[in-house]
Write a protein that holds these residues in place. Structure first.
Motif, PDB file in Angstrom:
ATOM      1  N   SER A   1      23.437  19.682  -7.001  1.00  0.00           N
ATOM      2  CA  SER A   1      22.439  20.102  -7.495  1.00  0.00           C
ATOM      3  C   SER A   1      22.029  21.304  -6.530  1.00  0.00           C
ATOM      4  O   SER A   1      21.427  22.355  -6.857  1.00  0.00           O
ATOM      5  CB  SER A   1      21.052  19.149  -7.577  1.00  0.00           C
ATOM      6  OG  SER A   1      20.753  18.691  -6.241  1.00  0.00           O
ATOM      7  N   TYR A   2      22.467  21.203  -5.161  1.00  0.00           N
ATOM      8  CA  TYR A   2      22.351  22.054  -4.200  1.00  0.00           C
ATOM      9  C   TYR A   2      23.317  23.457  -4.616  1.00  0.00           C
ATOM     10  O   TYR A   2      22.560  24.630  -4.393  1.00  0.00           O
ATOM     11  CB  TYR A   2      22.726  21.838  -3.090  1.00  0.00           C
ATOM     12  CG  TYR A   2      22.684  22.617  -1.747  1.00  0.00           C
ATOM     13  CD1 TYR A   2      21.408  23.319  -1.276  1.00  0.00           C
ATOM     14  CD2 TYR A   2      23.803  23.462  -1.209  1.00  0.00           C
ATOM     15  CE1 TYR A   2      21.162  24.322  -0.442  1.00  0.00           C
ATOM     16  CE2 TYR A   2      23.537  24.255  -0.222  1.00  0.00           C
ATOM     17  CZ  TYR A   2      22.404  24.676   0.168  1.00  0.00           C
ATOM     18  OH  TYR A   2      22.380  25.635   1.167  1.00  0.00           O
TER      19      TYR A   2
ATOM     20  N   ASN B   1      24.498  24.350  -7.632  1.00  0.00           N
ATOM     21  CA  ASN B   1      23.924  25.107  -8.746  1.00  0.00           C
ATOM     22  C   ASN B   1      22.742  25.874  -8.611  1.00  0.00           C
ATOM     23  O   ASN B   1      22.506  27.020  -8.968  1.00  0.00           O
ATOM     24  CB  ASN B   1      23.396  23.972  -9.971  1.00  0.00           C
ATOM     25  CG  ASN B   1      24.700  23.224 -10.291  1.00  0.00           C
ATOM     26  OD1 ASN B   1      25.796  24.228 -10.559  1.00  0.00           O
ATOM     27  ND2 ASN B   1      24.622  21.975 -10.876  1.00  0.00           N
ATOM     28  N   PHE B   2      22.010  25.409  -7.534  1.00  0.00           N
ATOM     29  CA  PHE B   2      20.842  26.113  -7.272  1.00  0.00           C
ATOM     30  C   PHE B   2      20.965  27.268  -6.422  1.00  0.00           C
ATOM     31  O   PHE B   2      20.503  28.209  -6.719  1.00  0.00           O
ATOM     32  CB  PHE B   2      19.727  25.175  -6.511  1.00  0.00           C
ATOM     33  CG  PHE B   2      18.528  25.830  -5.930  1.00  0.00           C
ATOM     34  CD1 PHE B   2      17.548  26.519  -6.584  1.00  0.00           C
ATOM     35  CD2 PHE B   2      18.258  25.908  -4.578  1.00  0.00           C
ATOM     36  CE1 PHE B   2      16.385  27.257  -6.259  1.00  0.00           C
ATOM     37  CE2 PHE B   2      16.990  26.624  -3.975  1.00  0.00           C
ATOM     38  CZ  PHE B   2      16.180  27.016  -4.854  1.00  0.00           C
TER      39      PHE B   2
ATOM     40  N   SER C   1      22.598  29.859  -8.924  1.00  0.00           N
ATOM     41  CA  SER C   1      21.604  30.475  -9.781  1.00  0.00           C
ATOM     42  C   SER C   1      20.543  31.503  -8.856  1.00  0.00           C
ATOM     43  O   SER C   1      20.373  32.566  -9.410  1.00  0.00           O
ATOM     44  CB  SER C   1      20.654  29.330 -10.341  1.00  0.00           C
ATOM     45  OG  SER C   1      21.457  28.484 -11.020  1.00  0.00           O
ATOM     46  N   LEU C   2      20.490  31.071  -7.788  1.00  0.00           N
ATOM     47  CA  LEU C   2      19.531  32.091  -6.928  1.00  0.00           C
ATOM     48  C   LEU C   2      20.342  33.243  -6.552  1.00  0.00           C
ATOM     49  O   LEU C   2      19.612  34.443  -6.622  1.00  0.00           O
ATOM     50  CB  LEU C   2      19.169  31.511  -5.595  1.00  0.00           C
ATOM     51  CG  LEU C   2      17.761  30.736  -5.392  1.00  0.00           C
ATOM     52  CD1 LEU C   2      17.615  30.208  -4.064  1.00  0.00           C
ATOM     53  CD2 LEU C   2      16.743  31.758  -5.563  1.00  0.00           C
TER      54      LEU C   2
ATOM     55  N   SER D   1      20.473  35.510  -9.754  1.00  0.00           N
ATOM     56  CA  SER D   1      19.199  35.802  -9.970  1.00  0.00           C
ATOM     57  C   SER D   1      18.867  37.052  -9.131  1.00  0.00           C
ATOM     58  O   SER D   1      18.141  38.060  -9.626  1.00  0.00           O
ATOM     59  CB  SER D   1      18.160  34.756  -9.633  1.00  0.00           C
ATOM     60  OG  SER D   1      18.248  33.714 -10.629  1.00  0.00           O
TER      61      SER D   1
ATOM     62  N   GLU E   1      16.809  39.175 -12.271  1.00  0.00           N
ATOM     63  CA  GLU E   1      15.811  38.770 -13.040  1.00  0.00           C
ATOM     64  C   GLU E   1      16.467  36.870 -12.762  1.00  0.00           C
ATOM     65  O   GLU E   1      17.623  36.759 -12.804  1.00  0.00           O
ATOM     66  CB  GLU E   1      15.804  38.996 -14.584  1.00  0.00           C
ATOM     67  CG  GLU E   1      17.130  38.896 -14.909  1.00  0.00           C
ATOM     68  CD  GLU E   1      17.217  39.219 -16.661  1.00  0.00           C
ATOM     69  OE1 GLU E   1      16.234  39.795 -17.359  1.00  0.00           O
ATOM     70  OE2 GLU E   1      18.143  38.788 -17.087  1.00  0.00           O
ATOM     71  N   PRO E   2      15.441  35.985 -13.014  1.00  0.00           N
ATOM     72  CA  PRO E   2      15.895  34.729 -12.747  1.00  0.00           C
ATOM     73  C   PRO E   2      16.886  34.216 -13.805  1.00  0.00           C
ATOM     74  O   PRO E   2      16.608  34.414 -15.103  1.00  0.00           O
ATOM     75  CB  PRO E   2      14.549  33.787 -12.902  1.00  0.00           C
ATOM     76  CG  PRO E   2      13.485  34.779 -13.486  1.00  0.00           C
ATOM     77  CD  PRO E   2      13.971  36.392 -13.183  1.00  0.00           C
ATOM     78  N   VAL E   3      18.057  33.395 -13.329  1.00  0.00           N
ATOM     79  CA  VAL E   3      18.859  32.827 -14.198  1.00  0.00           C
ATOM     80  C   VAL E   3      19.234  31.509 -13.756  1.00  0.00           C
ATOM     81  O   VAL E   3      18.963  31.190 -12.536  1.00  0.00           O
ATOM     82  CB  VAL E   3      20.428  33.752 -14.383  1.00  0.00           C
ATOM     83  CG1 VAL E   3      20.290  34.837 -15.286  1.00  0.00           C
ATOM     84  CG2 VAL E   3      20.612  34.130 -13.085  1.00  0.00           C
ATOM     85  N   GLY E   4      19.574  30.548 -14.563  1.00  0.00           N
ATOM     86  CA  GLY E   4      20.031  29.287 -14.122  1.00  0.00           C
ATOM     87  C   GLY E   4      21.315  28.885 -14.560  1.00  0.00           C
ATOM     88  O   GLY E   4      21.642  29.156 -15.935  1.00  0.00           O
TER      89      GLY E   4
ATOM     90  N   LEU F   1      19.813  27.567   3.782  1.00  0.00           N
ATOM     91  CA  LEU F   1      19.732  28.136   2.247  1.00  0.00           C
ATOM     92  C   LEU F   1      19.801  29.702   1.992  1.00  0.00           C
ATOM     93  O   LEU F   1      20.606  30.109   1.341  1.00  0.00           O
ATOM     94  CB  LEU F   1      18.579  27.503   1.739  1.00  0.00           C
ATOM     95  CG  LEU F   1      18.063  27.851   0.210  1.00  0.00           C
ATOM     96  CD1 LEU F   1      19.168  27.138  -0.591  1.00  0.00           C
ATOM     97  CD2 LEU F   1      16.752  27.581   0.197  1.00  0.00           C
TER      98      LEU F   1
END
Lengths: 120, 120
Positions: B18-19, B21-22, B25-26, B29, B34-37, B86
């Motif tokens: 999960s870390y 991918n986060f 994604s950040l 982004s 623009e935000p993407v996941g 992070l």
């Protein structure tokens, strides 16, 4: 962005998905004293949205998945705009990790209050 | 924990998933504005492990998925132990977001160096 715009922003929801899974995994890891990785169910995030009185900002026929997206978008928006830090998000959830709907509802409420808006 | 123990820690890998991918994604982004996941593919994380000369710490017959788990475990271990923040993780990846294998390899190398260990 208005709260309504944040809640229905699909792109924000995609980033929010990875953020929400990460903070919940972290909170659960802290509580259990060992690392775990989990995905938060749409049902949980949809119910939390309702409990935090945010669901009515979405159209009546919005399905569960889209309601969950709204929670994800709202939560990551708050982090991106430094309304709630990662640490505080995790701590808020950690306190109620056994009742995740309440945990996320508390986080959503915290964001709502700090954004200082009133739902119609 | 020794590097080998970190790399083969399945529980750490689950949180790491999960870390990773986060942070990816950040980074994406930020780059796109623009935000993407997104989810990072196992192949990418396995190749990054190899490029960072960490693959040889795992048994010879280790499959791609387990190699990816090793990268995830190593990366989140470094964050949990404040070896790489992070912010720095995201910045490291952001610089090479179009070549994710190199991006993650650079992050793994940074962690390796700061942990001050030499591979056999």
């Amino acid at each position: 962005m208005t709260p309504r715009e944040i809640l229905s922003n699909k792109k924000l929801a995609r980033l929010g998905d990875s953020y929400v899974n990460f903070i919940f995994s972290l909170a659960l890891s802290k509580r259990r004293g060992e690392p775990v990785g989990v995905r938060v169910k749409s049902r949980v995030l949809a119910d939390a949205l309702k409990m935090a009185d945010l669901r009515d900002l979405l159209p009546r026929r919005t399905d569960t998945h889209t309601q969950a997206d709204a929670s994800e978008a709202f939560i990551v928006y708050a982090w991106l705009h430094e309304i709630v830090s990662l640490k505080e998000s995790v701590e808020t959830i950690e306190g109620k990790v056994e009742t995740p709907v309440e945990a996320f509802s508390e986080l959503l409420n915290k964001i709502k209050e700090r954004m200082g808006f009133v739902c119609e």
